[in-house]
Design a protein around this motif. Structure first.
Motif, PDB file in Angstrom:
ATOM      1  N   ALA A  87      35.669 -12.841  -6.349  1.00 14.10           N
ATOM      2  CA  ALA A  87      35.034 -13.896  -5.557  1.00 14.10           C
ATOM      3  C   ALA A  87      35.615 -14.004  -4.152  1.00 14.10           C
ATOM      4  N   VAL A  88      36.773 -13.369  -3.926  1.00 15.26           N
ATOM      5  CA  VAL A  88      37.402 -13.375  -2.601  1.00 15.26           C
ATOM      6  C   VAL A  88      37.655 -11.927  -2.196  1.00 15.26           C
ATOM      7  N   VAL A  89      37.054 -11.497  -1.088  1.00 14.28           N
ATOM      8  CA  VAL A  89      37.198 -10.120  -0.621  1.00 14.28           C
ATOM      9  C   VAL A  89      37.366 -10.132   0.904  1.00 14.28           C
ATOM     10  N   LYS A  90      37.749  -8.968   1.419  1.00 15.29           N
ATOM     11  CA  LYS A  90      37.820  -8.799   2.865  1.00 15.29           C
ATOM     12  C   LYS A  90      36.447  -8.496   3.428  1.00 15.29           C
ATOM     13  N   GLU A  91      36.365  -8.662   4.675  1.00 15.95           N
ATOM     14  CA  GLU A  91      35.116  -8.359   5.372  1.00 15.95           C
ATOM     15  C   GLU A  91      34.777  -6.871   5.218  1.00 15.95           C
TER      16      GLU A  91
ATOM     17  N   PHE B 180      27.100 -20.457  -6.801  1.00 14.34           N
ATOM     18  CA  PHE B 180      28.540 -20.316  -6.661  1.00 14.34           C
ATOM     19  C   PHE B 180      28.839 -19.839  -5.238  1.00 14.34           C
ATOM     20  N   VAL B 181      30.127 -19.886  -4.877  1.00 15.82           N
ATOM     21  CA  VAL B 181      30.577 -19.604  -3.511  1.00 15.82           C
ATOM     22  C   VAL B 181      31.472 -18.369  -3.530  1.00 15.82           C
ATOM     23  N   VAL B 182      31.282 -17.508  -2.545  1.00 14.59           N
ATOM     24  CA  VAL B 182      32.172 -16.362  -2.336  1.00 14.59           C
ATOM     25  C   VAL B 182      32.861 -16.544  -0.989  1.00 14.59           C
ATOM     26  N   THR B 183      34.076 -16.010  -0.917  1.00 12.18           N
ATOM     27  CA  THR B 183      34.883 -16.152   0.307  1.00 12.18           C
ATOM     28  C   THR B 183      35.124 -14.778   0.910  1.00 12.18           C
ATOM     29  N   ILE B 184      34.794 -14.655   2.191  1.00 11.41           N
ATOM     30  CA  ILE B 184      35.003 -13.424   2.919  1.00 11.41           C
ATOM     31  C   ILE B 184      36.122 -13.681   3.936  1.00 11.41           C
ATOM     32  N   VAL B 185      37.243 -12.984   3.806  1.00 16.22           N
ATOM     33  CA  VAL B 185      38.391 -13.180   4.693  1.00 16.22           C
ATOM     34  C   VAL B 185      38.390 -12.069   5.725  1.00 16.22           C
TER      35      VAL B 185
ATOM     36  N   PRO C  57      30.080  -0.151   6.376  1.00 11.78           N
ATOM     37  CA  PRO C  57      31.016   0.729   5.644  1.00 11.78           C
ATOM     38  C   PRO C  57      32.219  -0.053   5.139  1.00 11.78           C
ATOM     39  N   ILE C  58      32.765   0.412   4.025  1.00  9.55           N
ATOM     40  CA  ILE C  58      33.951  -0.226   3.457  1.00  9.55           C
ATOM     41  C   ILE C  58      35.137   0.032   4.383  1.00  9.55           C
ATOM     42  N   ASN C  59      35.951  -0.997   4.555  1.00 12.02           N
ATOM     43  CA  ASN C  59      37.082  -0.907   5.468  1.00 12.02           C
ATOM     44  C   ASN C  59      38.075   0.156   5.005  1.00 12.02           C
ATOM     45  N   SER C  60      38.512   1.005   5.936  1.00 13.99           N
ATOM     46  CA  SER C  60      39.512   2.046   5.628  1.00 13.99           C
ATOM     47  C   SER C  60      40.737   1.951   6.526  1.00 13.99           C
TER      48      SER C  60
ATOM     49  N   LYS D  15      20.037  -8.702 -21.473  1.00 10.44           N
ATOM     50  CA  LYS D  15      19.827  -7.662 -20.479  1.00 10.44           C
ATOM     51  C   LYS D  15      20.667  -8.015 -19.255  1.00 10.44           C
ATOM     52  N   ARG D  16      21.435  -7.033 -18.801  1.00 10.77           N
ATOM     53  CA  ARG D  16      22.381  -7.248 -17.709  1.00 10.77           C
ATOM     54  C   ARG D  16      21.891  -6.493 -16.481  1.00 10.77           C
ATOM     55  N   PHE D  17      21.796  -7.225 -15.355  1.00  8.85           N
ATOM     56  CA  PHE D  17      21.419  -6.647 -14.064  1.00  8.85           C
ATOM     57  C   PHE D  17      22.636  -6.710 -13.140  1.00  8.85           C
ATOM     58  N   GLU D  18      22.924  -5.610 -12.470  1.00  7.98           N
ATOM     59  CA  GLU D  18      24.084  -5.551 -11.578  1.00  7.98           C
ATOM     60  C   GLU D  18      23.632  -5.240 -10.150  1.00  7.98           C
ATOM     61  N   PHE D  19      24.289  -5.920  -9.187  1.00  8.20           N
ATOM     62  CA  PHE D  19      24.024  -5.744  -7.763  1.00  8.20           C
ATOM     63  C   PHE D  19      25.354  -5.534  -7.052  1.00  8.20           C
ATOM     64  N   ILE D  20      25.330  -4.738  -6.018  1.00  9.32           N
ATOM     65  CA  ILE D  20      26.490  -4.580  -5.140  1.00  9.32           C
ATOM     66  C   ILE D  20      26.269  -5.466  -3.919  1.00  9.32           C
ATOM     67  N   VAL D  21      27.181  -6.415  -3.701  1.00  9.83           N
ATOM     68  CA  VAL D  21      27.075  -7.375  -2.603  1.00  9.83           C
ATOM     69  C   VAL D  21      28.207  -7.095  -1.620  1.00  9.83           C
ATOM     70  N   GLN D  22      27.890  -7.163  -0.314  1.00 11.97           N
ATOM     71  CA  GLN D  22      28.873  -6.861   0.723  1.00 11.97           C
ATOM     72  C   GLN D  22      28.813  -7.964   1.784  1.00 11.97           C
ATOM     73  N   GLY D  23      29.998  -8.538   2.069  1.00 10.28           N
ATOM     74  CA  GLY D  23      30.072  -9.559   3.110  1.00 10.28           C
ATOM     75  C   GLY D  23      30.313  -8.942   4.471  1.00 10.28           C
ATOM     76  N   ILE D  24      29.470  -9.316   5.431  1.00 12.57           N
ATOM     77  CA  ILE D  24      29.602  -8.727   6.767  1.00 12.57           C
ATOM     78  C   ILE D  24      30.092  -9.741   7.795  1.00 12.57           C
ATOM     79  N   ALA D  25      30.378 -10.956   7.326  1.00  9.58           N
ATOM     80  CA  ALA D  25      30.912 -11.979   8.236  1.00  9.58           C
ATOM     81  C   ALA D  25      31.879 -12.846   7.458  1.00  9.58           C
TER      82      ALA D  25
END
Length: 591
Positions: A300-304, A395-400, A431-434, A356-366
């Motif tokens: 629920a908490v990820v980097k930008e 629900f709430v997700v936090t992008i740091v 793109p994922i941060n490297s 039945k389970r559905f999965e999504f990839i979510v990415q925070g850009i801000a």
């Protein structure tokens, strides 16, 4: 002379003309409707097949297939051709298997064939097709000798559904003859529905009209795809029945004709009323009975720029395979997503329903805290016959922000990053941060020597335990576990005796006791015979009178096993009782 010759030719011409007319007048075409057993009838059941037979007598154009008027309205297939000629008179029969899926009165025919440019026309047959209420019963009557026939039943759990609703179905083959071997199941085509979740064969017992039947069952789910009355046609099963003569003769039965008789039975048909779904303004995603829908995201908490997995689980009963991955609605523009995959989770027990389970990839850009709003699922409830909507909990997700190394990066690198970020389109996945440090990881303390020694001693202990177990097993099997072998021998003897009593097979008594005494003798090289058994009984201290009684019993068992002319069925019951008493007496002896 010429005049007489003309008269002869004229008479010959008239004779040939008369003979041709007689042949044409004698040509006949008949059309008959028969049931599966070959009997004439005028009434059929919806979805159950019957036979049409076209009989052509003295038709010169024998290779021409007749045309039956109106046959193309039904499900029909030509199944046979029979030709027969006696004293110059030919007969040809064409057979058709026909199925009608709607009730009513139908006229079939005539059958038309062209014979030397002259049409030969048959009669017209009328067939009444009724619902299941007027169809023939599928439970057979008892035969004279007390046994019952084999029959087939098609079972439908619900005959009034809506489009897309699950209809559990089952096909049961009832029998009481243990000599039956199933060969093939004829599955009809169902164009107005989809069959899924096929299971079987399953076995069981059921009592019908006071008669206990064994049955073999196949189960499946039918999902109707269009409204109206749909018909599940009759199924058929082909099976072989091995005659009793083949059981008695064993392998020698192959010398006396076929080893089995091929038979075929048909089930009843079933009609289902399928209603259309009521009008609805929004989008309906499924039909069935659904309990709840849940959503969760990890972490629920990820980097930008990092990815999260959003999972939505739908629990309920319906056509889960047909439910597609939904679109996420009202998601903030700061969160980008794309569909990943879906899977079906089977229930752990009978009290729960599949998911039945559905999965999504979510990415925070801000950076910031962003709310994933509630997601809705609308379905048609088959129990209440109304539309219902299930919703997830928001629900709430936090992008740091991204953390950097000690100090700030050179301004040139920061500027190049900003320029690259501007070049990325707004509707794409970042793109994922490297770059930069990841989350801090604390260093673990080294393992203590005490724990290291304990873990090292585990494989040594397991090896010693296995070595001890092998030694004890060999010792016990050689000296101490003979009693277990004898106990198993008496248990197996009683089981085989019970099977012999059920089958009234007195020839098995000899082999049961020879095997029992062989397992009880401690010497492995003892040859089992009457004299060797007698010596063993003397060693065990049995009296002379008991040994004489055993000799009479064993001699009688030998006669039953090897002399076919000495089988008196009236004395089987007493002989089986004596065999059970001898087993009990032998079990009390210390072998």
């Amino acid at each position: 002379m010429v005049e007489n010759l003309g008269r002869i030719v004229g008479k010959l011409f008239l004779f040939i003309l008369f003979l041709s007319c007689f042949i044409f007048l004698d040509a006949q075409v008949k059309l008959r409707a028969l049931d599966i057993a070959g009997n004439s009838f005028q009434q059929a059941c919806v979805g159950e097949p019957f036979m049409l037979e076209v009989e052509m007598i003295d038709i010169r154009n024998s290779m021409q297939v007749p045309t039956i008027v109106g046959l193309d309205r039904f499900v029909a297939k030509r199944t046979g051709l029979y030709m027969h000629t006696v004293n110059g008179k030919s007969m040809i029969k064409y057979s058709y298997r026909v199925r009608i899926d709607q009730p009513g009165m139908y006229e079939i025919g005539p059958a038309v064939i062209t014979d030397h440019k002259k049409k030969q026309v048959s009669n017209v047959v009328t067939v009444a097709v009724g619902d299941q209420s007027i169809a023939k019963k599928t439970i057979p009557k008892k035969k004279e000798h007390g046994n019952t026939k084999e029959f087939l039943r098609l079972l439908v759990d619900n005959n009034n559904v809506v489009v897309g609703q699950k209809v559990p179905c089952a096909l049961r083959f009832y029998y009481n003859n243990n000599s039956i071997e199933l060969k093939q199941i004829g599955k009809p085509e169902i164009s107005s529905g989809v069959i899924k979740n096929v299971e079987g064969p399953l076995s069981g017992r059921e009592s019908i009209d006071g008669i206990s039947y064994k049955y073999i069952e196949w189960q499946w789910d039918l999902y109707p795809s269009q409204p109206g009355k749909i018909t599940i046609p009759a199924y058929r099963v082909d099976f072989d029945v091995r005659p009793k003569r083949a059981h008695a003769l064993g392998s020698f039965s192959l010398l006396f004709g076929p080893n089995a008789e091929r038979k075929r039975v048909y089930s009843n048909a079933a009609r289902i009323q399928v209603d259309p779904l009521p009008l609805y303004d929004g989008m309906v995603q499924a039909v069935g009975d659904f309990r709840k829908i849940e959503a969760q995201i990890k972490p629920a908490v990820v980097k930008e720029g990092e990815a999260m997995v959003l999972a939505i689980e739908l629990e309920g009963d319906g056509d889960l395979e047909a439910i597609e991955i939904p679109e996420l609605t009202e998601l903030p523009k700061e969160l980008k997503y794309y569909k990943s995959n879906s899977s079906i989770i089977e229930p752990m027990d009978k009290t729960t329903l599949p998911k039945k389970r559905f999965e999504f990839i979510v990415q925070g850009i801000a950076c910031g805290e962003w709310e994933v709003p509630q997601q809705s699922f609308t379905y048609f409830d088959v129990h209440n016959r109304s539309y219902k909507t299930l919703q997830t909990v928001p629900f709430v997700v936090t992008i740091v922000p991204q953390t950097t190394l000690s100090g700030s990066l050179p301004s040139l690198q920061q500027k190049s990053k900003k320029e690259k970020s501007r070049m990325i389109p707004a509707n794409s996945i970042y793109p994922i941060n490297s770059h930069g440090p990841w989350y801090p990881v604390t260093q673990r303390e080294p393992m203590s020597w005490l724990l290291f020694g304990f873990l090292s001693s585990i494989p040594v202990g397991l090896w010693l335990y296995q070595l001890l177990w092998v030694w004890m097993t060999r010792y016990w099997c050689r000296n101490q576990l003979l009693w277990w072998r004898k106990k198993q021998a008496f248990w197996m003897a009683r089981k085989q005796l019970k099977e012999a009593i059920d089958q009234q097979d007195v020839t098995r008594i000899y082999h049961i006791f020879v095997t029992l005494i062989a397992n009880c003798c401690p010497e492995s090289n003892v040859q089992i015979s009457f004299s060797s058994i007698k010596q063993q009984l003397y060693k065990k201290g049995l009296s002379e009178n008991i040994i004489i009684m055993w000799g009479k019993f064993f001699t009688r068992a030998t006669e039953y096993a090897f002399m076919t002319n000495n089988k008196n069925k009236s004395s089987y019951t007493a002989f089986f009782r004596q065999a059970e008493q001898w087993i009990n007496r032998f079990e009390a002896i210390r072998w």
